[in-house]
Write a protein that holds these residues in place. Sequence first.
Motif, PDB file in Angstrom:
ATOM      1  N   THR A 170       0.836  -1.192   0.000  1.00 20.84           N
ATOM      2  CA  THR A 170       0.000   0.000   0.000  1.00 20.84           C
ATOM      3  C   THR A 170       0.875   1.247   0.000  1.00 20.84           C
ATOM      4  O   THR A 170       0.579   2.219  -0.697  1.00 20.84           O
ATOM      5  CB  THR A 170      -0.946  -0.004   1.217  1.00 20.84           C
ATOM      6  N   VAL A 171       1.968   1.207   0.755  1.00 20.71           N
ATOM      7  CA  VAL A 171       2.915   2.326   0.760  1.00 20.71           C
ATOM      8  C   VAL A 171       3.451   2.540  -0.654  1.00 20.71           C
ATOM      9  O   VAL A 171       3.471   3.661  -1.168  1.00 20.71           O
ATOM     10  CB  VAL A 171       4.072   2.077   1.752  1.00 20.71           C
ATOM     11  N   SER A 172       3.855   1.456  -1.308  1.00 24.15           N
ATOM     12  CA  SER A 172       4.378   1.547  -2.676  1.00 24.15           C
ATOM     13  C   SER A 172       3.341   2.128  -3.619  1.00 24.15           C
ATOM     14  O   SER A 172       3.670   2.951  -4.481  1.00 24.15           O
ATOM     15  CB  SER A 172       4.800   0.163  -3.178  1.00 24.15           C
ATOM     16  N   ASN A 173       2.103   1.710  -3.464  1.00 21.48           N
ATOM     17  CA  ASN A 173       1.035   2.230  -4.319  1.00 21.48           C
ATOM     18  C   ASN A 173       0.835   3.728  -4.113  1.00 21.48           C
ATOM     19  O   ASN A 173       0.649   4.475  -5.081  1.00 21.48           O
ATOM     20  CB  ASN A 173      -0.275   1.479  -4.070  1.00 21.48           C
ATOM     21  N   HIS A 174       0.874   4.183  -2.854  1.00 22.74           N
ATOM     22  CA  HIS A 174       0.716   5.612  -2.572  1.00 22.74           C
ATOM     23  C   HIS A 174       1.883   6.411  -3.161  1.00 22.74           C
ATOM     24  O   HIS A 174       1.675   7.489  -3.731  1.00 22.74           O
ATOM     25  CB  HIS A 174       0.620   5.870  -1.066  1.00 22.74           C
ATOM     26  N   ILE A 175       3.096   5.874  -3.035  1.00 21.67           N
ATOM     27  CA  ILE A 175       4.275   6.565  -3.584  1.00 21.67           C
ATOM     28  C   ILE A 175       4.148   6.655  -5.105  1.00 21.67           C
ATOM     29  O   ILE A 175       4.388   7.711  -5.692  1.00 21.67           O
ATOM     30  CB  ILE A 175       5.573   5.825  -3.189  1.00 21.67           C
ATOM     31  N   ALA A 176       3.777   5.548  -5.739  1.00 19.85           N
ATOM     32  CA  ALA A 176       3.636   5.544  -7.200  1.00 19.85           C
ATOM     33  C   ALA A 176       2.589   6.564  -7.644  1.00 19.85           C
ATOM     34  O   ALA A 176       2.809   7.313  -8.610  1.00 19.85           O
ATOM     35  CB  ALA A 176       3.268   4.148  -7.691  1.00 19.85           C
ATOM     36  N   ARG A 177       1.476   6.610  -6.939  1.00 25.55           N
ATOM     37  CA  ARG A 177       0.415   7.560  -7.294  1.00 25.55           C
ATOM     38  C   ARG A 177       0.892   8.995  -7.083  1.00 25.55           C
ATOM     39  O   ARG A 177       0.654   9.876  -7.912  1.00 25.55           O
ATOM     40  CB  ARG A 177      -0.835   7.301  -6.464  1.00 25.55           C
ATOM     41  N   ALA A 178       1.575   9.231  -5.972  1.00 33.23           N
ATOM     42  CA  ALA A 178       2.071  10.578  -5.673  1.00 33.23           C
ATOM     43  C   ALA A 178       3.052  11.033  -6.749  1.00 33.23           C
ATOM     44  O   ALA A 178       2.964  12.164  -7.239  1.00 33.23           O
ATOM     45  CB  ALA A 178       2.731  10.609  -4.296  1.00 33.23           C
ATOM     46  N   LEU A 179       3.980  10.154  -7.131  1.00 27.50           N
ATOM     47  CA  LEU A 179       4.959  10.525  -8.157  1.00 27.50           C
ATOM     48  C   LEU A 179       4.282  10.808  -9.490  1.00 27.50           C
ATOM     49  O   LEU A 179       4.630  11.776 -10.176  1.00 27.50           O
ATOM     50  CB  LEU A 179       6.008   9.418  -8.308  1.00 27.50           C
ATOM     51  N   LYS A 180       3.301   9.997  -9.847  1.00 23.60           N
ATOM     52  CA  LYS A 180       2.577  10.207 -11.107  1.00 23.60           C
ATOM     53  C   LYS A 180       1.854  11.554 -11.082  1.00 23.60           C
ATOM     54  O   LYS A 180       1.949  12.335 -12.035  1.00 23.60           O
ATOM     55  CB  LYS A 180       1.579   9.071 -11.317  1.00 23.60           C
ATOM     56  N   ASP A 181       1.143  11.827  -9.988  1.00 22.36           N
ATOM     57  CA  ASP A 181       0.401  13.081  -9.877  1.00 22.36           C
ATOM     58  C   ASP A 181       1.342  14.286  -9.842  1.00 22.36           C
ATOM     59  O   ASP A 181       1.066  15.317 -10.456  1.00 22.36           O
ATOM     60  CB  ASP A 181      -0.486  13.083  -8.628  1.00 22.36           C
ATOM     61  N   LEU A 182       2.476  14.141  -9.113  1.00 22.13           N
ATOM     62  CA  LEU A 182       3.424  15.246  -9.041  1.00 22.13           C
ATOM     63  C   LEU A 182       4.029  15.552 -10.410  1.00 22.13           C
ATOM     64  O   LEU A 182       4.194  16.715 -10.781  1.00 22.13           O
ATOM     65  CB  LEU A 182       4.532  14.942  -8.038  1.00 22.13           C
ATOM     66  N   ARG A 183       4.383  14.518 -11.144  1.00 18.38           N
ATOM     67  CA  ARG A 183       4.934  14.720 -12.494  1.00 18.38           C
ATOM     68  C   ARG A 183       3.943  15.505 -13.356  1.00 18.38           C
ATOM     69  O   ARG A 183       4.325  16.462 -14.046  1.00 18.38           O
ATOM     70  CB  ARG A 183       5.252  13.387 -13.154  1.00 18.38           C
ATOM     71  N   ALA A 184       2.689  15.106 -13.310  1.00 18.06           N
ATOM     72  CA  ALA A 184       1.689  15.781 -14.127  1.00 18.06           C
ATOM     73  C   ALA A 184       1.507  17.226 -13.679  1.00 18.06           C
ATOM     74  O   ALA A 184       1.461  18.139 -14.523  1.00 18.06           O
ATOM     75  CB  ALA A 184       0.357  15.029 -14.025  1.00 18.06           C
TER      76      ALA A 184
END
Length: 190
Positions: A170-184
């Motif tokens: 779940t931590v990995s999923n949150h990090i992946a989502r955060a990085l994707k959203d931040l990039r955008a």
Amino acid sequence: MSFAFAGVSNCMFDNYSDNELLLQRLCNNDLKAFEYLYRNSRNRLYVLALSILNDENAARDLVQDFFIDLWYFRIFETITTSLNAYLYQSVRNRAYNLKEKLRTHDRLKQGYLPQEQAMRYPLENEELGNIINRAIDQLPAMAGKVFRMQYIERLTHVEIAEKLGISKHTVSNHIARALKDLRATLKKNL
């Protein structure tokens, strides 16, 4: 002549080298079968992870985490291919995912200016810092919290999971989502 001992299971004398039998025993919560699998697979899986990561500690941790997940989350119940192929593919995928994550982490670290350059361009760096902080604030609450814990507080996934009472995945999923959203978000603002 065959002897049967009262209270002693025949599985004590089983040979776990047959993968189908081994999978069956795992599904029946046979800890000896898991120990057999661990002892007979960990070294070759470690070598595989090491060949991808080039980091002994990371490879050792990756294999250890894989076996913990395999038993704890009962992943073996979903295996439809050969057991050896599944072990190899899973560790290989985890190693490549970790390698990519480390590359991303390095790219993020390189994206920040060294301290002496920050002193030369204080207004630009302050503005950039504000843009990044606003972008982090726009993340979903949990993703933002996990992102800050990972990249600002420098906590590991395990430490974050323990503090928040969630799984490492779940931590990995949150990090992946955060990085994707931040990039955008940063792409739009920079």
